[in-house]
Motif scaffolding. Structure first.
Motif, PDB file in Angstrom:
ATOM      1  N   GLY A  37     -12.426 -19.657 -13.021  1.00 33.54           N
ATOM      2  CA  GLY A  37     -12.241 -21.031 -13.047  1.00 33.54           C
ATOM      3  C   GLY A  37     -12.030 -21.685 -14.465  1.00 33.54           C
ATOM      4  N   ARG A 223     -21.471 -32.346 -13.567  1.00 30.00           N
ATOM      5  CA  ARG A 223     -21.855 -31.305 -12.516  1.00 30.00           C
ATOM      6  C   ARG A 223     -20.944 -29.975 -12.795  1.00 30.00           C
ATOM      7  N   ALA A 224     -19.471 -30.452 -13.486  1.00 28.35           N
ATOM      8  CA  ALA A 224     -18.658 -29.473 -13.674  1.00 28.35           C
ATOM      9  C   ALA A 224     -19.021 -28.391 -14.636  1.00 28.35           C
ATOM     10  N   ASP A 225     -19.796 -28.627 -15.674  1.00 28.35           N
ATOM     11  CA  ASP A 225     -20.380 -27.915 -16.662  1.00 28.35           C
ATOM     12  C   ASP A 225     -19.396 -27.184 -17.465  1.00 28.35           C
ATOM     13  N   ASN A 227     -16.286 -26.512 -16.471  1.00 30.84           N
ATOM     14  CA  ASN A 227     -15.538 -25.491 -15.817  1.00 30.84           C
ATOM     15  C   ASN A 227     -14.158 -26.385 -15.084  1.00 30.84           C
ATOM     16  N   TYR A 230     -13.942 -26.045 -11.078  1.00 34.33           N
ATOM     17  CA  TYR A 230     -14.962 -26.610 -10.524  1.00 34.33           C
ATOM     18  C   TYR A 230     -14.598 -28.333 -10.588  1.00 34.33           C
ATOM     19  N   GLU A 233     -12.286 -29.245  -8.055  1.00 36.99           N
ATOM     20  CA  GLU A 233     -12.765 -29.289  -6.654  1.00 36.99           C
ATOM     21  C   GLU A 233     -13.552 -30.398  -6.487  1.00 36.99           C
ATOM     22  N   LEU A 234     -14.353 -30.576  -7.428  1.00 31.04           N
ATOM     23  CA  LEU A 234     -15.428 -32.040  -7.355  1.00 31.04           C
ATOM     24  C   LEU A 234     -14.280 -33.171  -7.281  1.00 31.04           C
ATOM     25  N   LEU A 248     -21.006 -24.480  -6.589  1.00 31.42           N
ATOM     26  CA  LEU A 248     -19.702 -24.473  -6.434  1.00 31.42           C
ATOM     27  C   LEU A 248     -19.309 -23.728  -5.015  1.00 31.42           C
ATOM     28  N   LEU A 251     -19.746 -26.168  -2.382  1.00 32.93           N
ATOM     29  CA  LEU A 251     -18.675 -27.338  -2.560  1.00 32.93           C
ATOM     30  C   LEU A 251     -17.140 -26.664  -1.897  1.00 32.93           C
ATOM     31  N   LEU A 252     -16.896 -25.264  -2.251  1.00 31.74           N
ATOM     32  CA  LEU A 252     -15.785 -24.990  -1.917  1.00 31.74           C
ATOM     33  C   LEU A 252     -15.632 -24.875  -0.370  1.00 31.74           C
ATOM     34  N   HIS A 317      -7.293 -20.253  -5.762  1.00 35.11           N
ATOM     35  CA  HIS A 317      -8.120 -19.498  -6.690  1.00 35.11           C
ATOM     36  C   HIS A 317      -8.880 -18.584  -5.889  1.00 35.11           C
TER      37      HIS A 317
END
Length: 911
Positions: A37, A223-225, A227, A230, A233-234, A248, A251-252, A317
């Motif tokens: 990702g 939250r995505a750090d 990426n 990610y 998706e958020l 993740l 979340l997915l 993905h």
């Protein structure tokens, strides 16, 4: 996909530089790594867009999580491009990858080499080209081997190869790890590691996705750090009003769970298929009516979970596919795998789904057929894995022999042979020893033992094969193998009677391959006895018609070329070499052992005949950045012309070859020529070190000793020492008189000439330079070896001058000089100029006493290079360059570098 590329300008710039180098004729490889990702595919997409703008042909292939089940999947994927149809059609072995393998050529140990060679030819034909292989962490063994091959063999082509891989998937024992470590040591390889985006970059990225308030933006960035996937998706979850679960995967799955029940059902089936799935197959496995299925797919696509991909669908993905697959219940997973297996026809995919669905009967049947197809496709590692899977299931399945279509022994033999074809001779030997004794198994085992340098056991095993053989063709092959194993051993005298038995048996049985093998072995034995006419006749017979075994055919063409060459028939040798080189190219075997040897022979014929421009053009294709012994052998060939012409790349090539000086052939050629290089540069001490190292690797009866001894005695003459000279000539005389069986027949013309050269150099080292002796050397090389005739005339001129025959000396010197200038032999020209100046010959230009190394430096000075650049080009320290420049200025009586270059040009010292 977001249209902006944020935070990756440096990484994209590095990849674009690889493209630019390829445009300039310097092939390159880029490896792009990063967590799932992180944006690898996005970066590759940007690179491809740039490549298209620059006129590159684009090839893209993707590895699948099925791993070794589907060999060469990314290559097959890339070759399906309609723009490549004509180029692929011209190479049937590549075309075989696009079907089910049934149309592929019969399997042999050369199939993979043919495939690799054909791809190399295709890339050269369609250049400039960029070839992207995605998801290397899932690559099968053969695809990994292909990547290594391309990284080493691509040199001056306008080709860029890009591979992407997940760093977070590479556990300590992952098979890609050692491949990456090996490749990253090569200067041709550019490594790009994608870091997480910074908070600032991530804010810009999320803002580019669409409108969001400051609080939501801050939470997504946090939250995505770093990426991007990610973050996407958020963002999608926030846009849909969902709460944000932890992790993740959660979340997915939260985005999957909002689908209707039919939508979830279709997506779960798609996850079992893998990253991609065809529309009709997915519909059948889902079990939904057409209308309901289409509504479910429309829902999934509208939410961005699946993308329309040709005639089917692909997960947006890989992480999403993995999350859905992992969430399946065990029974659900098994049923879906079975459903796919019931509808698929590809044995490799069937084997995968049957095993996952616990259908052992189906798995054994499919694995056996998948192994046979992988063999035909030139994927021996995958074939071996499939056959081993069959053997593992054998005792757990009733009526296994009927299901596999072959006996257990036959499958075990296939497993052993494909292990050897994939480079694992040890594994092949282990498996063959476990097979019930048979003539076929022992004949193969003897070959592998011989290749592993275990002659005594190889001979004993071949003898067992002969004693057990009952079928005529098997007996012929066993006898031919025994004759081959006996050669170059203490039982060499048995080669001819055994070879004649093999020949008779082969002709009686109609075994053309065994006949050709026996003929080649018999011819080699005749050559060793000095019966050149017999050797030539037998080699010609072996090469006259195809044997059905390409390795034997190329071996026969190579040996016939070599015998013509040794007999001084250079035109005939060139004709046979051209046929052999063409055969190797047509079958994709230019990089096989005998394909390489044939190219060397063609190069050598050019070199000997004085066709040095053609020789240098061939040498330009020989790799410098070597990583294996076969590559090092080929690279060593180039030193003949590069040393003789004083090219600045000699030191770089020797630096790359040095790690392979444990190999006798590499040492003989590269260190032998390094000794000449040192002599041209006025360093006889280093030359002797190289000579001693080479002699330490050669057997006392090796005819290669003659040339090396001559070089060593040349160095001793330069040093004015005689200590060790008698030992050196004694060794040369022994090698000239003794073959592997204790005696040596008459050598070829070149061998005889080198023997005379060694004797003349020995006399010169002792201060005795006899014109008559040097005339013999000139005469011996006059069969067509232009360079060595000229070098011998140089020594003859010195001897005549010392004997008081100034007119004769001038004549020989003039002839040598004319040849040297026609060849462009810069170091030799410098040596002749210095000798002519000292002798005050008519037409002698003063070299000012410059050494060959000083002429190399002066050449680069004349090009306008500074000391640092010259040092980098010649692989010497900047301080050393400064010393050489000072010496040059002093010797030429010049005050500036520009003046020195002008003087050198007037005197004809620059090439």
């Amino acid at each position: 996909m977001n249209g902006l590329l944020i935070g990756r300008s440096a990484e994209l710039g590095g990849l674009v530089r690889v493209l630019e180098s390829a445009t300039e004729g310097r092939a390159g490889v880029a490896l792009v790594g990063g967590d799932a990702g992180i944006g690898k595919t996005r970066l590759a997409t940007e690179l491809l867009a740039e490549a298209r703008k620059r006129g590159f042909q684009v090839m893209v292939g993707q590895c699948a999580e099925l791993g070794d089940a589907l060999p060469y999947l990314p290559l097959a994927d890339a070759l399906r491009d309609p723009e490549l149809a004509a180029a692929v059609a011209a190479r049937p072995i590549l075309g075989s990858l696009l079907g089910d393998g049934s149309a592929a050529a019969p399997s042999s140990g050369l199939t993979q080499q043919r495939l690799f060679g054909s791809l190399l030819g295709l890339l050269a034909d369609i250049q400039p080209v960029v070839f992207v292989i995605e998801d290397l962490h899932w690559a099968d063994r053969s695809t990994r081997d292909l990547l290594v091959f391309l990284s080493r063999m691509l040199q001056s082509e306008q080709v860029c190869v890009v591979g992407t891989y997940r760093t977070d998937d590479l556990h300590r024992r992952h098979p890609l790890r050692p491949v990456l470590a090996e490749l990253k040591r090569l200067p041709v390889v550019t490594s790009v590691e994608l870091r997480p985006l910074s908070p600032h970059e991530m804010s810009d990225y999320v803002a580019s996705l669409g409108d969001t308030d400051a609080r939501e933006l801050g939470e997504i960035v946090s939250r995505a750090d770093g990426n991007p996937f990610y973050a996407e998706e958020l963002f999608a979850a926030v846009a849909e009003g969902d709460t944000l679960p932890d992790g993740l995967a959660s979340l997915l799955m939260s985005r999957v769970e909002v689908l209707s029940e039919p939508g979830q059902r279709v997506l779960r089936a798609a996850a079992v298929a893998g990253r991609r799935v065809e529309d009709s197959l997915l519909r059948e496995v889902s079990g939904l009516p057409v209308g309901e299925f289409e509504e479910a797919v429309r829902e999934i696509v509208s939410r961005g979970l699946l993308l329309v991909d040709g005639y089917g669908y692909a997960f947006r993905h890989a992480l999403l596919q993995e999350a859905v697959y992992t969430d399946l219940l065990p029974g659900e997973r098994t049923r879906l795998h079975a459903a796919f297996a019931a509808r698929l026809t590809s044995p490799a995919e069937l084997a995968h789904h049957h095993l996952a669905g616990h259908d052992l009967v189906g798995a054994l049947t499919a694995s056996a057929e998948a192994g046979r197809i992988a063999e035909r496709l030139g994927a021996p590692a995958e074939a071996h894995r499939h056959y081993d899977q069959v053997l593992e299931l054998w005792e757990r399945v009733d009526d296994a022999e009927r299901l596999a279509g072959e006996t257990r022994v036959a499958i075990a033999m296939r497993s052993a042979l494909t292990a050897a074809d994939s480079g694992d001779n040890h594994g092949a030997i282990v498996r063959l020893r476990a097979v019930p004794p048979s003539a076929e198994a022992y004949e193969r085992l003897a070959n592998y033992l011989w290749e592993m340098y275990q002659p005594d056991e190889a001979i004993a095993t071949a003898e067992s094969a002969v004693s057990m053989a009952t079928e005529p063709a098997v007996l012929a092959r066993a006898l031919a193998t025994l004759a081959r194993c006996l050669a170059w051993t203490h039982r060499h005298a048995e080669v001819e009677p055994t070879g004649l038995r093999a020949l008779e048996a082969a002709r009686s049985a109609g075994a053309v391959d065994a006949e050709a093998s026996a003929l080649v072995t018999l011819a080699s034995a005749a050559e060793l006895r000095g019966d050149w006419s017999r050797a030539e006749e037998l080699f010609a017979t072996a090469a006259a018609r195809p044997s059905g075994h390409l390795a034997i055919d190329l071996r026969a063409q190579f040996n016939l070329t070599r015998v013509h060459y040794d007999l001084g028939r250079l035109e005939e040798a060139a004709e046979v070499a051209d046929r052999g080189v063409a055969l190797a190219a047509e079958t994709g075997l230019s990089w096989s052992t005998y394909g390489t040897d044939l190219r060397f022979m063609r190069f050598l014929i050019h070199y000997v005949a004085g066709e040095w421009d053609a020789a240098e053009a061939m040498a330009a294709r020989f790799p410098i950045r070597v990583g294996t012994i076969p590559e090092s052998v080929l690279s060593s060939f180039a030193l003949f012309i590069e040393v003789a012409r004083g090219r600045p790349g000699v030191d770089e090539r020797l630096t790359w070859l040095q790690p392979f000086w444990s190999d006798a052939l590499v040492t003989y050629m590269s260190r032998g020529l390094a000794a000449e290089h040192a002599l041209w540069n006025g360093d006889p001490v280093t030359a002797l070190e190289h000579v001693e190292a080479v002699l330490g690797m050669l057997e006392p009866n090796d005819a290669a000793t003659l040339r090396i001894a001559g070089t060593g005695l040349w160095a001793m003459a330069e040093l004015g020492v005689t200590d060790g000279a008698d030992d050196l000539i004694a060794r040369a005389r022994y090698a000239a008189a003794h073959g592997p069986d204790g005696e040596r027949g008459e050598m070829g013309l070149e061998g005889r000439a080198w023997r005379l050269r060694a004797e003349a150099e020995w006399a010169r080292a002792h201060g005795r330079s006899d014109p008559g002796q040097w005339r013999e050397v000139v005469s011996a090389f006059s069969y067509g070896f232009v360079y060595e005739v000229a070098r011998s005339r140089w020594r003859l001129s010195e001897a005549l001058l010392a004997a008081g025959d100034r007119t004769g000396a001038q004549e020989e010197w003039t002839l040598a000089k004319e040849s040297a200038e026609q060849l462009g032999a810069t170091p030799f020209i410098a040596a002749l100029a210095e000798f002519g100046r000292r002798a005050r010959f008519t037409g002698a230009a003063s070299s000012g006493g410059l050494t060959a190394r000083e002429i190399e430096v002066l050449t680069l000075v004349a090009e306008g290079l500074g000391n640092r650049e010259i040092g980098e080009r010649l692989f010497i320290a900047q301080k050393t360059v400064s010393v050489h420049v000072s010496n040059i200025l002093g010797k030429l009586d010049a005050s500036t570098r520009t003046q020195a270059a002008a003087i050198a040009r007037r005197r004809g010292l620059l090439p």
